[in-house]
Design a protein around this motif. Structure first.
Motif, PDB file in Angstrom:
ATOM      1  N   GLY A  21      59.475 -20.092 -29.755  1.00 42.34           N
ATOM      2  CA  GLY A  21      60.621 -19.694 -29.150  1.00 42.34           C
ATOM      3  C   GLY A  21      61.486 -18.377 -29.721  1.00 42.34           C
ATOM      4  N   THR A  22      60.958 -18.080 -31.237  1.00 47.49           N
ATOM      5  CA  THR A  22      61.573 -17.091 -31.380  1.00 47.49           C
ATOM      6  C   THR A  22      60.377 -15.698 -31.169  1.00 47.49           C
ATOM      7  N   THR A  23      59.500 -15.592 -30.496  1.00 50.43           N
ATOM      8  CA  THR A  23      58.666 -14.683 -30.661  1.00 50.43           C
ATOM      9  C   THR A  23      58.069 -14.418 -28.806  1.00 50.43           C
ATOM     10  N   GLY A  24      59.560 -15.268 -28.124  1.00 50.95           N
ATOM     11  CA  GLY A  24      58.676 -15.070 -27.031  1.00 50.95           C
ATOM     12  C   GLY A  24      57.585 -15.646 -26.632  1.00 50.95           C
ATOM     13  N   LEU A  25      57.017 -15.980 -27.346  1.00 51.61           N
ATOM     14  CA  LEU A  25      55.467 -16.816 -26.567  1.00 51.61           C
ATOM     15  C   LEU A  25      55.981 -18.299 -25.783  1.00 51.61           C
ATOM     16  N   LYS A  31      61.016 -21.291 -18.412  1.00 51.94           N
ATOM     17  CA  LYS A  31      61.697 -20.268 -18.611  1.00 51.94           C
ATOM     18  C   LYS A  31      62.806 -19.772 -19.173  1.00 51.94           C
ATOM     19  N   ALA A  32      63.569 -18.621 -19.584  1.00 49.55           N
ATOM     20  CA  ALA A  32      63.689 -18.337 -20.263  1.00 49.55           C
ATOM     21  C   ALA A  32      65.233 -19.317 -20.686  1.00 49.55           C
ATOM     22  N   GLY A  33      65.490 -19.887 -19.877  1.00 49.52           N
ATOM     23  CA  GLY A  33      67.373 -20.810 -20.233  1.00 49.52           C
ATOM     24  C   GLY A  33      67.065 -21.767 -21.407  1.00 49.52           C
ATOM     25  N   LEU A  34      65.474 -22.000 -21.580  1.00 50.22           N
ATOM     26  CA  LEU A  34      64.942 -23.246 -21.732  1.00 50.22           C
ATOM     27  C   LEU A  34      64.983 -23.464 -23.437  1.00 50.22           C
ATOM     28  N   GLN A  35      65.056 -21.529 -23.675  1.00 50.27           N
ATOM     29  CA  GLN A  35      64.866 -21.501 -24.889  1.00 50.27           C
ATOM     30  C   GLN A  35      65.813 -22.654 -26.399  1.00 50.27           C
ATOM     31  N   PRO A  36      67.266 -22.418 -25.637  1.00 54.84           N
ATOM     32  CA  PRO A  36      68.264 -23.117 -26.972  1.00 54.84           C
ATOM     33  C   PRO A  36      67.819 -24.303 -27.259  1.00 54.84           C
ATOM     34  N   LEU A  37      67.293 -25.752 -25.591  1.00 53.33           N
ATOM     35  CA  LEU A  37      66.137 -26.494 -26.046  1.00 53.33           C
ATOM     36  C   LEU A  37      65.157 -26.865 -26.545  1.00 53.33           C
ATOM     37  N   LEU A  38      64.538 -25.234 -26.627  1.00 57.21           N
ATOM     38  CA  LEU A  38      63.513 -25.771 -27.005  1.00 57.21           C
ATOM     39  C   LEU A  38      63.375 -25.499 -28.696  1.00 57.21           C
ATOM     40  N   LEU A  39      64.239 -24.763 -29.273  1.00 61.30           N
ATOM     41  CA  LEU A  39      64.708 -24.586 -30.806  1.00 61.30           C
ATOM     42  C   LEU A  39      65.806 -25.558 -31.377  1.00 61.30           C
ATOM     43  N   SER A 244      54.882   5.702  -3.755  1.00 60.21           N
ATOM     44  CA  SER A 244      53.707   5.725  -5.239  1.00 60.21           C
ATOM     45  C   SER A 244      53.707   4.635  -5.755  1.00 60.21           C
ATOM     46  N   ALA A 245      53.217   4.453  -6.226  1.00 58.87           N
ATOM     47  CA  ALA A 245      52.316   2.959  -7.526  1.00 58.87           C
ATOM     48  C   ALA A 245      52.002   3.648  -8.706  1.00 58.87           C
ATOM     49  N   ARG A 246      52.376   3.154  -9.646  1.00 58.66           N
ATOM     50  CA  ARG A 246      51.983   3.371 -11.382  1.00 58.66           C
ATOM     51  C   ARG A 246      51.824   2.082 -11.965  1.00 58.66           C
ATOM     52  N   PRO A 247      50.638   2.439 -12.657  1.00 54.75           N
ATOM     53  CA  PRO A 247      50.463   1.214 -13.707  1.00 54.75           C
ATOM     54  C   PRO A 247      51.980   0.249 -14.756  1.00 54.75           C
ATOM     55  N   VAL A 248      51.967  -0.397 -14.665  1.00 49.24           N
ATOM     56  CA  VAL A 248      52.711  -0.635 -16.397  1.00 49.24           C
ATOM     57  C   VAL A 248      52.385  -1.702 -17.289  1.00 49.24           C
ATOM     58  N   PRO A 249      53.341  -2.054 -17.984  1.00 50.66           N
ATOM     59  CA  PRO A 249      52.236  -3.449 -18.671  1.00 50.66           C
ATOM     60  C   PRO A 249      52.645  -4.770 -18.606  1.00 50.66           C
ATOM     61  N   THR A 250      51.857  -5.551 -18.522  1.00 48.89           N
ATOM     62  CA  THR A 250      52.943  -6.656 -18.593  1.00 48.89           C
ATOM     63  C   THR A 250      54.372  -6.750 -19.246  1.00 48.89           C
ATOM     64  N   PRO A 251      55.242  -7.547 -18.059  1.00 48.01           N
ATOM     65  CA  PRO A 251      56.340  -7.907 -18.730  1.00 48.01           C
ATOM     66  C   PRO A 251      56.416  -8.390 -20.259  1.00 48.01           C
ATOM     67  N   HIS A 252      57.074  -8.641 -20.388  1.00 47.26           N
ATOM     68  CA  HIS A 252      57.800  -9.429 -21.739  1.00 47.26           C
ATOM     69  C   HIS A 252      57.890 -11.755 -20.715  1.00 47.26           C
TER      70      HIS A 252
END
Length: 261
Positions: A21-25, A31-39, A244-252
Motif C-alpha cells: 500500500g505504501t510503495t504503489g505495488l 484501484k488507487a481509491g482502495l489504498q486507505p482500506l488496504l492500509l 507521431s508516436a514515441r515509446p514511454v515507460p509503463t505508467p505508475h
C-alpha cells in the motif's frame, strides 16, 4: 499451526499489505481509491497478531503459576481447578493444518509481482467502452492530453465535434490483432485487476516502423471519422490518425480509472 504461528503469519501478511500500500505495488491488484482500506487491513492484521502474542504470553504465565491470573486459580475450588485443567488441555491442541494455506497469499505478495494485464487479455476481451453521462471541457492547450477512455468515448458517441481540428495526446499499450492491425489500449477497471476490461483505439497514419505488442506509446494525432466493430463483442472502436508516436515507460498506475471519476 499453533497460536504463535498464526500470529507470525498474520503479522507478516499485515506487513506485506502495508508494504504494497505504501510503495504503489497495490496498483497491480486494485484501484488507487482502495489504498486507505488496504492500509487499514494491514494495520488490523498486525494489531491482531500483537494481541494474539500478548494473550498467549499472559495465558502461559498463568499456567506456570505466575501473574494475577495464577493467584486467582489457586483460590479456586477443586471443581473449578479441574475445569481449568480441562480448558488448558483443550487449548493445547493445535489448529487445523489447513490454516497454513494462509501462507500462500503471503508468498504471492512477497515473491510474485504480476505485471499489469496487457495485449493478450485485451485481444481476448471485447471493448468495454460505454457512453458517459457527460463530457468535461477540453483544455485549451495543444495537443490535448486525453485518456484512452475519454478519447474513445468522445469519438464513438457523437461528441467528436470537440475533437475536430484539435491535436490530441493519448498514452496506452500496443496490441496487434491476427492481421497485424494495431490498437492503442488501456485496461479500465471498476474495482480490481480481476474485473479489468480493455478500451481500444484503432491506429492509422504515421505508425512506428516496428510495432511490439505491450510496448507503451505516447501517441499524438488527430480524430479520424469512422468506427470499427470489435470482433469479440461488436463494440465500437474509434480511429485515431497518428502524427507521431514515441515509446514511454509503463505508467505508475497502468490501469485507466477515468470512468470511476
Amino acid at each position: 499451526m499453533n497460536r504463535q504461528a498464526q500470529a507470525a503469519v498474520m503479522f507478516l501478511l499485515g506487513a506485506a499489505l502495508l508494504h504494497a500500500g505504501t510503495t504503489g505495488l497495490y496498483l497491480r491488484y486494485v484501484k488507487a481509491g482502495l489504498q486507505p482500506l488496504l492500509l487499514a487491513s494491514g494495520a488490523a492484521l498486525i494489531a491482531a497478531a500483537v494481541a494474539t502474542v500478548w494473550y498467549e504470553r499472559r495465558h502461559a504465565r498463568a499456567a506456570h503459576g505466575t501473574g494475577p491470573a495464577a493467584h486467582g486459580t489457586e483460590k479456586a475450588t477443586g471443581e473449578g481447578a479441574g475445569e481449568g485443567a480441562e480448558e488448558a488441555h483443550a487449548h493445547s491442541h493445535p489448529e487445523p493444518r489447513i490454516s497454513w494455506l494462509l501462507v500462500l497469499p503471503l508468498l504471492s505478495l512477497i515473491l510474485v509481482a504480476p505485471p499489469a494485464l496487457g495485449s493478450y487479455s485485451a485481444l481476448r476481451s471485447g471493448t468495454a467502452l460505454k457512453q458517459p453521462y457527460g463530457y468535461g471541457k477540453l483544455p485549451t492547450s495543444d495537443p490535448v492530453p486525453l485518456s484512452v477512455v475519454d478519447y474513445a468515448s468522445r469519438a464513438a458517441y457523437g461528441h467528436a465535434g470537440s475533437l475536430h481540428g484539435r491535436p490530441v495526446r493519448v498514452t496506452g499499450f500496443l496490441a496487434l490483432d491476427r492481421g497485424g492491425a494495431p490498437y492503442l489500449v488501456r485496461m479500465a477497471l471498476n474495482c480490481c485487476a480481476a474485473d479489468a476490461q480493455p478500451v481500444k483505439i484503432a491506429l492509422t497514419g504515421e505508425l512506428p516502423p516496428v510495432l511490439r505488442p505491450d510496448a507503451w506509446l505516447e501517441v499524438t494525432g488527430t480524430y479520424r471519422p469512422g468506427l470499427l466493430r470489435d470482433p469479440v463483442n461488436n463494440g465500437p472502436i474509434p480511429y485515431l490518425k497518428v502524427v507521431s508516436a514515441r515509446p514511454v515507460p509503463t505508467p505508475h498506475d497502468p490501469y485507466d480509472e477515468t470512468w470511476n471519476n
